[in-house]
Design an enzyme around this catalytic site. Structure first.
Site, PDB file in Angstrom:
ATOM      1  N   HIS A  13       0.827  -1.208   0.000  1.00  0.00           N
ATOM      2  CA  HIS A  13       0.000   0.000   0.000  1.00  0.00           C
ATOM      3  C   HIS A  13       0.868   1.267   0.000  1.00  0.00           C
ATOM      4  CE1 HIS A  13      -4.180  -1.511   0.880  1.00  0.00           C
ATOM      5  NE2 HIS A  13      -3.462  -2.617   0.963  1.00  0.00           N
ATOM      6  N   ASP A 115      -4.857   6.328   3.141  1.00  0.00           N
ATOM      7  CA  ASP A 115      -4.982   5.007   2.548  1.00  0.00           C
ATOM      8  C   ASP A 115      -6.326   4.404   2.948  1.00  0.00           C
ATOM      9  OD1 ASP A 115      -3.452   2.524   1.276  1.00  0.00           O
ATOM     10  OD2 ASP A 115      -4.527   1.809   3.042  1.00  0.00           O
TER      11      ASP A 115
END
Length: 476
Positions: A13, A115
């Protein structure tokens, strides 16, 4: 104008989020970005990756700020509890930076960009009066399914678990085709309420940035326009193509992967690689070996050793491949194939000798494969990969199927016959899949060019971010 990025402390990520930060600063020289780094206990990959960035030519308008590192947990590590525990640490760091003092030049913070798994940080942003945007690092279809799951729960009082392992086909607004319950994301099955709450929190934000592009997922992206969701900004494909990496390994025995590929014919090699967490037990490894040997295809196989059960460690390389492969396999395939450990995936996919990719269908890997025009044989393992595989195989016709509904948690063995069938289909030089992938490769490049769909979407996002500051100035 400043943006505050908060990535999930996972290398898969973090890399797309850093690439997004680079994209922002390349597009607009007024933008400054601070990336706040949470570090999981015993995870050296994040630190190694950031160190590689700091020693490269990353923009001086991107700054990394470490949140304080806490002691090792005395009990088992819980990822989502860890994110929650970082809220006061982020708040404290932000307070010390005096980011939003009205009289300070450092008050020009347009937004937090979080995120997809960092939604607890919305609370911190709200305390500072700063709007939030989500960066969704998977597909538009996966985002659509996340909202579908929440709607099912909140508006229809249905639990997605009721469909587990059933033959039900679900009508999901972001998908053209009905979605078989057997390709439900494994994370969703393990913790459905978490994903319900995730979607609820997404709806509190001003917008969702997605690592995809209109030409790849037109139906899914268009499904959001009249939905009860925040604005969606498809700005991809965003990938790390320049070589910064958290990996320090080299293929064992001094084997030069790229030199070997240089000696292979054009589009003749099938590449097998299953991501940073991809590994199989001995019985499954043998089935893969039998399939490769029987297919007669040239191959490059990244084979990793599973970590000890019960831990959170990553796969590692075998010190002796003979211990896991069928007896005599290496000798019998010496002329046509190579088995290695860790592989430089981007460099390999970019090589002209690669003709197909047996992949776990992680979204980063999927975008990389499409970028280089390499068709995929879909073999998902965990997370939302089953959903990605279904999209690639059935929705978009950009992939062949090995076993679309495979999940490591089901402990089933994919047979050599199934694997060989997928390999033969993906390596067929005259297949519709290969033609489709070649077309989407060109469309992905055009999407990022001046006037392209993703280029324009990012421009709209920057205008909206500037508007956030203008709005705050008006009412300050």
């Amino acid at each position: 104008m400043e943006l505050m990025f908060v990535p999930t402390p996972s290398i898969s990520h973090l890399i797309p989020m850093v690439e997004l930060a680079k994209l922002f600063t390349e597009r607009d020289d007024r933008l400054m970005i601070k990336i706040f780094i949470m570090k999981q206990p015993s995870d050296s990959k994040v630190s190694a990756y950031i160190e590689s960035l700091n020693s490269s030519s990353i923009s001086n308008r991107i700054k990394f700020i470490d949140l304080p590192t806490e002691d090792e947990p005395t009990t088992s590590f819980n990822f989502f509890s860890f994110i929650e525990s970082q809220k006061p640490l982020l708040k404290d760091v932000l307070s010390k930076l005096t980011l939003v003092e009205p009289s300070s030049d450092t008050s020009r913070v347009a937004a937090f960009v979080l995120d997809m798994f960092c939604t607890p940080m919305i609370d911190v942003a709200n305390e500072f009066g700063i709007p939030t945007y989500i960066y969704f690092t998977s597909s538009a279809n996966a985002l659509g399914f996340t909202f579908y799951n929440q709607t099912l729960h909140d508006e229809h009082n249905q639990d997605i678990l009721a469909y587990k392992d059933s033959d039900t086909e679900l009508v999901v607004p972001s998908f053209v085709n009905k979605v078989p319950a057997k390709v439900l994301p494994s994370g969703l099955i393990d913790n459905p309420l978490f994903f319900v709450n995730l979607a609820r929190r997404f709806k509190e934000t001003k917008g969702i940035i997605i690592n995809t592009f209109m030409e790849l997922e037109p139906f899914a992206i268009n499904s959001f326009f009249n939905a009860k969701t925040p604005l969606v900004y498809p700005v991809g494909p965003i990938m790390n193509l320049k070589g910064e990496t958290h990996e320090t390994q080299k293929p064992q025995n001094g084997f030069d992967v790229m030199k070997w590929l240089d000696d292979q014919p054009l589009s003749s090699v099938v590449f097998l690689c299953f991501g940073s967490m991809g590994s199989f037990e001995k019985d499954q490894v043998k089935e893969i070996a039998y399939a490769l040997e029987h297919s007669g295809c040239r191959f490059l196989w990244s084979l990793r050793k599973p970590p000890p059960s019960g831990g959170i460690a990553s796969p590692s390389d075998y010190t002796n491949l003979e211990e896991i492969l069928p007896q005599g396999f290496i000798n019998r395939t010496q002329g046509i194939g190579k088995v290695i450990g860790w592989a430089p995936q981007v460099a390999i996919l970019a090589h002209s000798a690669i003709g197909g990719f047996v992949s776990h269908c992680g979204w980063n890997s999927t975008l990389e494969s499409l970028w280089f025009g390499v068709p995929i044989a879909a073999w998902p393992i965990y997370a939302e990969q089953q959903l990605n595989a279904f999209e690639m195989v059935k929705e978009l016709r950009l992939a062949a199927e090995v076993k679309m509904d495979y999940s490591k948690s089901k402990q089933i063995i994919v047979t050599a016959m199934e694997i060989e069938r997928g390999i033969r289909e993906v390596m067929d030089p005259n297949s519709e899949i290969r033609k489709n992938v070649k077309e989407i490769k060109e469309k992905g490049r055009k999407a990022l060019m001046d006037g392209g769909s993703s280029h324009s979407s990012l421009d709209r996002l920057i205008v909206d971010l500037m508007g956030n500051i203008a709005h705050r100035d008006q009412f300050s």
